[in-house]
Design a protein around this motif. Structure first.
Motif, PDB file in Angstrom:
ATOM      1  N   PRO A  21     -10.428  52.850 -31.242  1.00 62.86           N
ATOM      2  CA  PRO A  21     -11.262  51.645 -31.258  1.00 62.86           C
ATOM      3  C   PRO A  21     -11.628  51.209 -29.848  1.00 62.86           C
ATOM      4  CG  PRO A  21      -8.984  51.055 -31.599  1.00 62.86           C
ATOM      5  CD  PRO A  21      -9.049  52.564 -31.616  1.00 62.86           C
ATOM      6  N   HIS A  22     -12.796  50.642 -29.734  1.00 58.14           N
ATOM      7  CA  HIS A  22     -13.250  50.110 -28.447  1.00 58.14           C
ATOM      8  C   HIS A  22     -13.007  48.615 -28.450  1.00 58.14           C
ATOM      9  CE1 HIS A  22     -15.605  49.354 -24.903  1.00 58.14           C
ATOM     10  NE2 HIS A  22     -16.263  48.433 -25.575  1.00 58.14           N
ATOM     11  N   LYS A  23     -12.202  48.125 -27.502  1.00 55.29           N
ATOM     12  CA  LYS A  23     -12.000  46.678 -27.383  1.00 55.29           C
ATOM     13  C   LYS A  23     -13.215  46.099 -26.677  1.00 55.29           C
ATOM     14  CE  LYS A  23      -8.876  44.971 -24.580  1.00 55.29           C
ATOM     15  NZ  LYS A  23      -7.627  44.450 -24.002  1.00 55.29           N
ATOM     16  N   VAL A  24     -13.833  45.113 -27.307  1.00 52.15           N
ATOM     17  CA  VAL A  24     -15.025  44.484 -26.740  1.00 52.15           C
ATOM     18  C   VAL A  24     -14.622  43.749 -25.457  1.00 52.15           C
ATOM     19  CG1 VAL A  24     -16.846  42.782 -27.133  1.00 52.15           C
ATOM     20  CG2 VAL A  24     -16.128  44.309 -28.991  1.00 52.15           C
ATOM     21  N   THR A  25     -15.321  44.062 -24.372  1.00 54.95           N
ATOM     22  CA  THR A  25     -15.033  43.461 -23.075  1.00 54.95           C
ATOM     23  C   THR A  25     -15.744  42.117 -22.945  1.00 54.95           C
ATOM     24  OG1 THR A  25     -16.945  44.408 -21.954  1.00 54.95           O
ATOM     25  CG2 THR A  25     -14.948  45.775 -22.029  1.00 54.95           C
ATOM     26  N   PRO A  26     -15.301  41.287 -22.001  1.00 54.99           N
ATOM     27  CA  PRO A  26     -16.012  40.017 -21.780  1.00 54.99           C
ATOM     28  C   PRO A  26     -17.490  40.231 -21.463  1.00 54.99           C
ATOM     29  CG  PRO A  26     -13.903  39.976 -20.659  1.00 54.99           C
ATOM     30  CD  PRO A  26     -14.096  41.378 -21.178  1.00 54.99           C
ATOM     31  N   GLU A  27     -17.787  41.248 -20.684  1.00 59.29           N
ATOM     32  CA  GLU A  27     -19.186  41.528 -20.319  1.00 59.29           C
ATOM     33  C   GLU A  27     -20.004  41.911 -21.548  1.00 59.29           C
ATOM     34  OE1 GLU A  27     -16.500  41.586 -17.090  1.00 59.29           O
ATOM     35  OE2 GLU A  27     -16.489  42.986 -18.776  1.00 59.29           O
ATOM     36  N   GLU A  28     -19.432  42.737 -22.426  1.00 59.27           N
ATOM     37  CA  GLU A  28     -20.141  43.140 -23.651  1.00 59.27           C
ATOM     38  C   GLU A  28     -20.338  41.946 -24.585  1.00 59.27           C
ATOM     39  OE1 GLU A  28     -18.605  47.743 -23.957  1.00 59.27           O
ATOM     40  OE2 GLU A  28     -17.312  46.131 -24.667  1.00 59.27           O
ATOM     41  N   TRP A  29     -19.287  41.113 -24.726  1.00 59.43           N
ATOM     42  CA  TRP A  29     -19.398  39.925 -25.583  1.00 59.43           C
ATOM     43  C   TRP A  29     -20.519  39.019 -25.078  1.00 59.43           C
ATOM     44  CZ3 TRP A  29     -17.992  38.104 -30.148  1.00 59.43           C
ATOM     45  CH2 TRP A  29     -18.037  36.729 -30.384  1.00 59.43           C
ATOM     46  N   LYS A  30     -20.514  38.745 -23.786  1.00 59.33           N
ATOM     47  CA  LYS A  30     -21.523  37.850 -23.207  1.00 59.33           C
ATOM     48  C   LYS A  30     -22.927  38.436 -23.321  1.00 59.33           C
ATOM     49  CE  LYS A  30     -18.185  35.672 -20.164  1.00 59.33           C
ATOM     50  NZ  LYS A  30     -17.668  35.573 -18.795  1.00 59.33           N
ATOM     51  N   ALA A  31     -23.049  39.764 -23.242  1.00 59.30           N
ATOM     52  CA  ALA A  31     -24.360  40.409 -23.351  1.00 59.30           C
ATOM     53  C   ALA A  31     -24.925  40.304 -24.772  1.00 59.30           C
ATOM     54  CB  ALA A  31     -24.266  41.873 -22.931  1.00 59.30           C
ATOM     55  N   MET A  32     -24.053  40.135 -25.770  1.00 57.71           N
ATOM     56  CA  MET A  32     -24.508  40.015 -27.164  1.00 57.71           C
ATOM     57  C   MET A  32     -25.027  38.616 -27.478  1.00 57.71           C
ATOM     58  SD  MET A  32     -21.852  42.103 -29.587  1.00 57.71           S
ATOM     59  CE  MET A  32     -20.301  41.491 -28.962  1.00 57.71           C
ATOM     60  N   LEU A  33     -24.709  37.645 -26.650  1.00 59.59           N
ATOM     61  CA  LEU A  33     -25.026  36.240 -26.943  1.00 59.59           C
ATOM     62  C   LEU A  33     -26.518  35.964 -26.919  1.00 59.59           C
ATOM     63  CD1 LEU A  33     -22.180  34.648 -24.838  1.00 59.59           C
ATOM     64  CD2 LEU A  33     -22.225  34.937 -27.312  1.00 59.59           C
ATOM     65  N   PRO A  34     -27.021  35.099 -27.784  1.00 60.62           N
ATOM     66  CA  PRO A  34     -26.258  34.500 -28.869  1.00 60.62           C
ATOM     67  C   PRO A  34     -25.941  35.549 -29.935  1.00 60.62           C
ATOM     68  CG  PRO A  34     -28.550  33.900 -29.101  1.00 60.62           C
ATOM     69  CD  PRO A  34     -28.414  34.687 -27.817  1.00 60.62           C
ATOM     70  N   VAL A  35     -24.745  35.472 -30.497  1.00 64.03           N
ATOM     71  CA  VAL A  35     -24.321  36.414 -31.530  1.00 64.03           C
ATOM     72  C   VAL A  35     -23.808  35.613 -32.724  1.00 64.03           C
ATOM     73  CG1 VAL A  35     -21.968  36.707 -30.626  1.00 64.03           C
ATOM     74  CG2 VAL A  35     -22.995  38.521 -32.018  1.00 64.03           C
ATOM     75  N   THR A  36     -24.166  36.081 -33.914  1.00 67.43           N
ATOM     76  CA  THR A  36     -23.726  35.440 -35.141  1.00 67.43           C
ATOM     77  C   THR A  36     -22.683  36.315 -35.813  1.00 67.43           C
ATOM     78  OG1 THR A  36     -25.835  34.316 -35.433  1.00 67.43           O
ATOM     79  CG2 THR A  36     -24.452  34.556 -37.398  1.00 67.43           C
ATOM     80  N   GLU A  37     -21.570  35.703 -36.148  1.00 70.76           N
ATOM     81  CA  GLU A  37     -20.459  36.397 -36.785  1.00 70.76           C
ATOM     82  C   GLU A  37     -20.313  35.908 -38.218  1.00 70.76           C
ATOM     83  OE1 GLU A  37     -16.000  37.556 -35.547  1.00 70.76           O
ATOM     84  OE2 GLU A  37     -16.627  35.537 -35.034  1.00 70.76           O
ATOM     85  N   THR A  38     -20.201  36.842 -39.157  1.00 69.35           N
ATOM     86  CA  THR A  38     -20.008  36.529 -40.567  1.00 69.35           C
ATOM     87  C   THR A  38     -18.774  37.265 -41.063  1.00 69.35           C
ATOM     88  OG1 THR A  38     -22.387  36.307 -40.868  1.00 69.35           O
ATOM     89  CG2 THR A  38     -21.071  36.586 -42.864  1.00 69.35           C
ATOM     90  N   TYR A  39     -17.967  36.578 -41.834  1.00 68.93           N
ATOM     91  CA  TYR A  39     -16.739  37.187 -42.353  1.00 68.93           C
ATOM     92  C   TYR A  39     -16.269  36.431 -43.584  1.00 68.93           C
ATOM     93  CZ  TYR A  39     -15.077  33.268 -39.715  1.00 68.93           C
ATOM     94  OH  TYR A  39     -14.928  32.011 -39.216  1.00 68.93           O
ATOM     95  N   VAL A  40     -15.391  37.077 -44.342  1.00 70.73           N
ATOM     96  CA  VAL A  40     -14.743  36.472 -45.500  1.00 70.73           C
ATOM     97  C   VAL A  40     -13.300  36.219 -45.114  1.00 70.73           C
ATOM     98  CG1 VAL A  40     -14.019  36.861 -47.895  1.00 70.73           C
ATOM     99  CG2 VAL A  40     -16.269  37.644 -47.123  1.00 70.73           C
TER     100      VAL A  40
END
Length: 143
Positions: free
Chosen positions: A32-51
């Protein structure tokens, strides 16, 4: 009223009450690839959906994280058929741990919690640990 939202998933992961999608060890062999702070910030705005699940209670949440360190969205609880707005602040540390301070507008409750995000292929997972193979994981959709 029970707390819901990503913070609720984190709370239930910690308590073991959530019906997890497995353990971190289940995906470690898949590299698995752990999402880095740089990758997280590059996705913004990001919408997360979960149950989410807690015993006999389950629901869903959709949250949109913004670059200013805030998020907002909705959480729905299936048993009592209630919905609440959810908003708060988030931060990510240099190791990729995301922490939130979440408030549920209609339910009058709040939550603070942290987790790591991993990606295997196109599937995202969240876990309280980035190293413990026994740590529960939950699937999440990020768009």
């Amino acid at each position: 009223m029970k707390k819901t939202g990503m913070g609720f998933i984190v709370l239930m992961l910690m308590s073991g009450a959530v019906m997890a999608d497995g353990k971190l060890g289940d995906i470690l062999g898949k590299k698995p690839h752990k999402v880095t702070p740089e990758e997280w910030k590059a996705m913004l705005p990001v919408t997360e959906t979960y149950v989410w699940f807690s015993g006999d209670v389950e629901g869903e949440a959709t949250l949109t994280y913004k670059s200013d360190g805030t998020f907002s969205g909705t959480a729905k609880e299936y048993v009592w058929q209630t919905t609440s707005g959810s908003k708060g602040t988030w931060e990510i540390d240099p190791k990729g741990k995301i922490c939130i301070d979440e408030k549920f507008e209609s339910w009058g409750s709040s939550f603070k919690g942290c987790w790591f995000t991993f990606k295997v292929g196109d599937q995202y997972y969240v876990s309280l640990s980035d190293t413990d193979p026994a740590s529960a994981i939950r699937k999440a959709t990020l768009k």
